[in-house]
Write an enzyme that holds these catalytic residues in place. Structure first.
Site, PDB file in Angstrom:
ATOM      1  N   ASP A   1       0.834  -1.203   0.000  1.00 53.11           N
ATOM      2  CA  ASP A   1       0.000   0.000   0.000  1.00 53.11           C
ATOM      3  C   ASP A   1       0.870   1.254   0.000  1.00 53.11           C
ATOM      4  OD1 ASP A   1      -2.081   1.808   0.304  1.00 53.11           O
ATOM      5  OD2 ASP A   1      -2.146   1.585   2.468  1.00 53.11           O
TER       6      ASP A   1
ATOM      7  N   THR B   1      -0.711   6.749 -22.568  1.00 58.68           N
ATOM      8  CA  THR B   1      -0.882   5.306 -22.582  1.00 58.68           C
ATOM      9  C   THR B   1      -1.751   4.881 -23.770  1.00 58.68           C
ATOM     10  OG1 THR B   1      -2.883   5.379 -21.228  1.00 58.68           O
ATOM     11  CG2 THR B   1      -0.770   5.302 -20.065  1.00 58.68           C
TER      12      THR B   1
ATOM     13  N   ASP C   1      -8.651   4.956  -9.133  1.00 58.15           N
ATOM     14  CA  ASP C   1     -10.043   4.522  -9.159  1.00 58.15           C
ATOM     15  C   ASP C   1     -10.928   5.684  -8.700  1.00 58.15           C
ATOM     16  OD1 ASP C   1     -12.565   3.324  -8.723  1.00 58.15           O
ATOM     17  OD2 ASP C   1     -11.630   1.399  -8.241  1.00 58.15           O
TER      18      ASP C   1
END
Length: 237
Positions: free
Chosen positions: A119, A215, A142
């Site tokens: 994490d 990307t 997210d």
């Protein structure tokens, strides 16, 4: 703005309930496994080793970037290859992604990247000294679309304060998202966070910086007319 209260000494521990990731399973390719088998001992760092002297880790003093959630590592690998005079610390829990980045480092013979597989918020709290980072990157986290899940978003006032502590004065928090409501939410949080200056000329978003690679996912989104929003906030003090 958020489901979390304002950051205070009493409420700041709530950050511990927020994770910088969503655990995902995934198959390991031969190259990714090679990266883990051969690269972890060379480039890997461990949370349990605690506070790091990154000058000693890299064997030099150089501009230092920390990335939260590098995915499959393509962007981080490209940035590290393009800036050998800089050092990069990447954190990702998705093991195939960690393996892919490590395999790329081995293949390209790069030495300016170190990797944590845990994490990222725990790494920031326990392994990174205050006033030591030149840049922190958070790309495409997210967004937790549903309102009842907004409290799970990594971008909170407590997160902004943690990052501010770790950045040098003049250091930059660079975030990017492809979901406009999350971009607006990020902007609202950062405008309320003390000790930062928005680097956008109009006080909103900056044009895509040249140092952030595009990307394949982003190119596909652009063809479909999807936008990407970049935010840059500089630590003032």
């Amino acid at each position: 703005m958020t489901d979390s209260p304002q950051a205070t000494p009493e409420t700041s521990p709530k950050l511990r309930t927020i994770k910088s990731f969503v655990m995902r399973a995934g198959r390991m390719t031969e190259g990714q496994q090679r990266g883990l088998d051969q690269g972890l001992s060379k480039f890997g760092l461990k949370l349990e080793d605690g506070l790091q002297d990154f000058d000693a880790v890299f064997g030099r003093r150089a501009p230092r970037t920390f990335e939260i959630g590098f995915g499959m590592g393509h962007s981080l690998l490209e940035m590290a290859a393009a800036a050998p005079e800089q050092d990069f610390i990447g954190v990702e829990v998705h093991r195939p992604g960690v393996g892919a980045l490590l395999n790329g480092l081995l293949t390209q013979n790069l030495s300016n990247v170190r990797v944590y597989s845990c994490d990222a918020l725990e790494v920031l709290r326990n392994c990174v000294a205050d006033n030591s980072l030149d840049r922190l990157m958070l790309f495409f986290p997210d967004p937790w679309h549903k309102a009842r899940h907004h409290k799970r978003r990594i971008v909170q006032l407590e997160f902004a304060e943690l990052v501010r502590q770790k950045l040098k004065v003049g250091g930059v928090l660079h975030m990017a998202t492809d979901w406009q409501p999350y971009a607006e939410y990020m902007l609202e949080v950062m405008n309320a966070a003390p000790g930062y200056q928005n680097l956008a000329a109009d006080g909103t978003y900056v044009p895509r910086p040249a140092e952030r690679p595009i990307t394949k996912f982003e190119r596909r989104g652009e063809r479909l007319g999807h936008g990407v929003w970049d935010l840059k906030f500089e630590r003032q003090g």
